[in-house]
Design a protein around this motif. Structure first.
Motif, PDB file in Angstrom:
ATOM      1  N   ARG A 100      18.277 -18.355 -29.730  1.00  0.00           N
ATOM      2  CA  ARG A 100      17.295 -17.553 -28.991  1.00  0.00           C
ATOM      3  C   ARG A 100      16.979 -16.263 -29.754  1.00  0.00           C
ATOM      4  O   ARG A 100      15.833 -15.853 -29.868  1.00  0.00           O
ATOM      5  CB  ARG A 100      17.838 -17.235 -27.598  1.00  0.00           C
ATOM      6  CG  ARG A 100      16.811 -16.680 -26.647  1.00  0.00           C
ATOM      7  CD  ARG A 100      17.370 -16.496 -25.242  1.00  0.00           C
ATOM      8  NE  ARG A 100      18.105 -17.630 -24.720  1.00  0.00           N
ATOM      9  CZ  ARG A 100      17.554 -18.710 -24.170  1.00  0.00           C
ATOM     10  NH1 ARG A 100      16.257 -18.800 -24.077  1.00  0.00           N
ATOM     11  NH2 ARG A 100      18.294 -19.697 -23.720  1.00  0.00           N
ATOM     12  N   ALA A 101      18.011 -15.630 -30.321  1.00  0.00           N
ATOM     13  CA  ALA A 101      17.811 -14.411 -31.106  1.00  0.00           C
ATOM     14  C   ALA A 101      16.964 -14.708 -32.346  1.00  0.00           C
ATOM     15  O   ALA A 101      16.088 -13.915 -32.715  1.00  0.00           O
ATOM     16  CB  ALA A 101      19.160 -13.826 -31.513  1.00  0.00           C
ATOM     17  N   ARG A 149      13.394 -15.069 -31.203  1.00  0.00           N
ATOM     18  CA  ARG A 149      12.815 -13.750 -30.892  1.00  0.00           C
ATOM     19  C   ARG A 149      12.388 -13.051 -32.175  1.00  0.00           C
ATOM     20  O   ARG A 149      11.349 -12.406 -32.225  1.00  0.00           O
ATOM     21  CB  ARG A 149      13.818 -12.894 -30.122  1.00  0.00           C
ATOM     22  CG  ARG A 149      13.888 -13.204 -28.663  1.00  0.00           C
ATOM     23  CD  ARG A 149      14.562 -12.104 -27.873  1.00  0.00           C
ATOM     24  NE  ARG A 149      15.849 -11.694 -28.416  1.00  0.00           N
ATOM     25  CZ  ARG A 149      17.029 -12.136 -27.981  1.00  0.00           C
ATOM     26  NH1 ARG A 149      17.089 -13.012 -27.006  1.00  0.00           N
ATOM     27  NH2 ARG A 149      18.141 -11.700 -28.509  1.00  0.00           N
ATOM     28  N   LYS A 150      13.210 -13.174 -33.200  1.00  0.00           N
ATOM     29  CA  LYS A 150      12.900 -12.561 -34.501  1.00  0.00           C
ATOM     30  C   LYS A 150      11.607 -13.150 -35.073  1.00  0.00           C
ATOM     31  O   LYS A 150      10.742 -12.421 -35.551  1.00  0.00           O
ATOM     32  CB  LYS A 150      14.071 -12.801 -35.460  1.00  0.00           C
ATOM     33  CG  LYS A 150      13.893 -12.226 -36.826  1.00  0.00           C
ATOM     34  CD  LYS A 150      15.123 -12.520 -37.659  1.00  0.00           C
ATOM     35  CE  LYS A 150      14.749 -12.595 -39.106  1.00  0.00           C
ATOM     36  NZ  LYS A 150      15.823 -13.090 -39.948  1.00  0.00           N
ATOM     37  N   SER A 162       9.187 -14.592 -33.406  1.00  0.00           N
ATOM     38  CA  SER A 162       8.041 -14.327 -32.536  1.00  0.00           C
ATOM     39  C   SER A 162       7.611 -12.859 -32.520  1.00  0.00           C
ATOM     40  O   SER A 162       6.554 -12.535 -31.981  1.00  0.00           O
ATOM     41  CB  SER A 162       8.354 -14.777 -31.112  1.00  0.00           C
ATOM     42  OG  SER A 162       9.376 -13.981 -30.570  1.00  0.00           O
ATOM     43  N   HIS A 163       8.402 -11.996 -33.099  1.00  0.00           N
ATOM     44  CA  HIS A 163       8.090 -10.564 -33.074  1.00  0.00           C
ATOM     45  C   HIS A 163       6.702 -10.261 -33.639  1.00  0.00           C
ATOM     46  O   HIS A 163       5.977  -9.411 -33.125  1.00  0.00           O
ATOM     47  CB  HIS A 163       9.165  -9.785 -33.826  1.00  0.00           C
ATOM     48  CG  HIS A 163       8.970  -8.307 -33.783  1.00  0.00           C
ATOM     49  ND1 HIS A 163       9.166  -7.575 -32.632  1.00  0.00           N
ATOM     50  CD2 HIS A 163       8.577  -7.436 -34.724  1.00  0.00           C
ATOM     51  CE1 HIS A 163       8.890  -6.308 -32.890  1.00  0.00           C
ATOM     52  NE2 HIS A 163       8.541  -6.194 -34.157  1.00  0.00           N
ATOM     53  N   LYS A 221       3.356 -17.102 -27.776  1.00  0.00           N
ATOM     54  CA  LYS A 221       3.475 -15.889 -26.967  1.00  0.00           C
ATOM     55  C   LYS A 221       2.302 -15.870 -25.997  1.00  0.00           C
ATOM     56  O   LYS A 221       1.167 -16.146 -26.387  1.00  0.00           O
ATOM     57  CB  LYS A 221       3.455 -14.657 -27.868  1.00  0.00           C
ATOM     58  CG  LYS A 221       3.811 -13.359 -27.151  1.00  0.00           C
ATOM     59  CD  LYS A 221       3.751 -12.163 -28.087  1.00  0.00           C
ATOM     60  CE  LYS A 221       4.983 -12.068 -28.942  1.00  0.00           C
ATOM     61  NZ  LYS A 221       5.038 -10.792 -29.708  1.00  0.00           N
ATOM     62  N   VAL A 264      12.143 -18.222 -24.178  1.00  0.00           N
ATOM     63  CA  VAL A 264      12.850 -17.443 -25.189  1.00  0.00           C
ATOM     64  C   VAL A 264      13.040 -16.009 -24.715  1.00  0.00           C
ATOM     65  O   VAL A 264      14.143 -15.472 -24.750  1.00  0.00           O
ATOM     66  CB  VAL A 264      12.085 -17.461 -26.539  1.00  0.00           C
ATOM     67  CG1 VAL A 264      12.763 -16.569 -27.566  1.00  0.00           C
ATOM     68  CG2 VAL A 264      11.964 -18.874 -27.062  1.00  0.00           C
ATOM     69  N   GLN A 265      11.958 -15.391 -24.241  1.00  0.00           N
ATOM     70  CA  GLN A 265      12.029 -13.992 -23.825  1.00  0.00           C
ATOM     71  C   GLN A 265      10.875 -13.684 -22.878  1.00  0.00           C
ATOM     72  O   GLN A 265       9.782 -14.214 -23.036  1.00  0.00           O
ATOM     73  CB  GLN A 265      11.937 -13.090 -25.062  1.00  0.00           C
ATOM     74  CG  GLN A 265      12.120 -11.625 -24.777  1.00  0.00           C
ATOM     75  CD  GLN A 265      12.091 -10.809 -26.064  1.00  0.00           C
ATOM     76  OE1 GLN A 265      11.364 -11.134 -27.000  1.00  0.00           O
ATOM     77  NE2 GLN A 265      12.884  -9.771 -26.115  1.00  0.00           N
ATOM     78  N   ILE A 309       7.603 -15.594 -24.191  1.00  0.00           N
ATOM     79  CA  ILE A 309       7.623 -16.487 -25.340  1.00  0.00           C
ATOM     80  C   ILE A 309       8.252 -17.811 -24.926  1.00  0.00           C
ATOM     81  O   ILE A 309       9.290 -17.830 -24.263  1.00  0.00           O
ATOM     82  CB  ILE A 309       8.434 -15.862 -26.499  1.00  0.00           C
ATOM     83  CG1 ILE A 309       7.822 -14.524 -26.891  1.00  0.00           C
ATOM     84  CG2 ILE A 309       8.496 -16.800 -27.689  1.00  0.00           C
ATOM     85  CD1 ILE A 309       8.769 -13.606 -27.611  1.00  0.00           C
TER      86      ILE A 309
END
Length: 100
Positions: free
Chosen positions: A7-8, A11-12, A14-15, A47, A74-75, A82
């Motif tokens: 997941r981290a 996130r990286k 998708s930033h 996103k 994801v977030q 996301i």
């Protein structure tokens, strides 16, 4: 189910992504769901932006769509969330997740 490490990593990735879908006051409809499904198959990670006029909770909307699309949330932060789903077609697979 993805791990917290995966997941981290997502996130990286998708930033730097820009939201490619917006959810407005009509909320979640069939057209939106179909579009998200096609986008997930092509991109694997997307996103989504929820407009203020939608009056939807970001986390609830994210979880609901993830369930409908068989994707992983994801977030969900602020008015954006996301989603990730591994592409079924191997030629569309671009993201290699870290091992569990």
């Amino acid at each position: 189910m993805i791990t917290s490490k995966q997941r981290a990593y997502l996130r990286k990735i998708s930033h730097t992504l820009e939201p490619i879908f917006q959810i407005g006051k009509e909320g979640i409809g069939d057209a939106l769901t179909d579009g998200l499904d096609k986008a997930l198959e092509k991109r694997e990670i997307i996103k989504v932006h929820i407009l203020e006029t939608a009056l939807l909770d970001t986390k609830e909307t994210c979880n609901e769509l993830a369930k409908k699309l068989n994707a992983e949330p994801v977030q969900a932060i602020g008015n954006k969330f996301i989603l990730y789903r591994k592409a079924e077609d191997e030629k569309n697979r671009k993201i290699e997740l870290p091992r569990k």
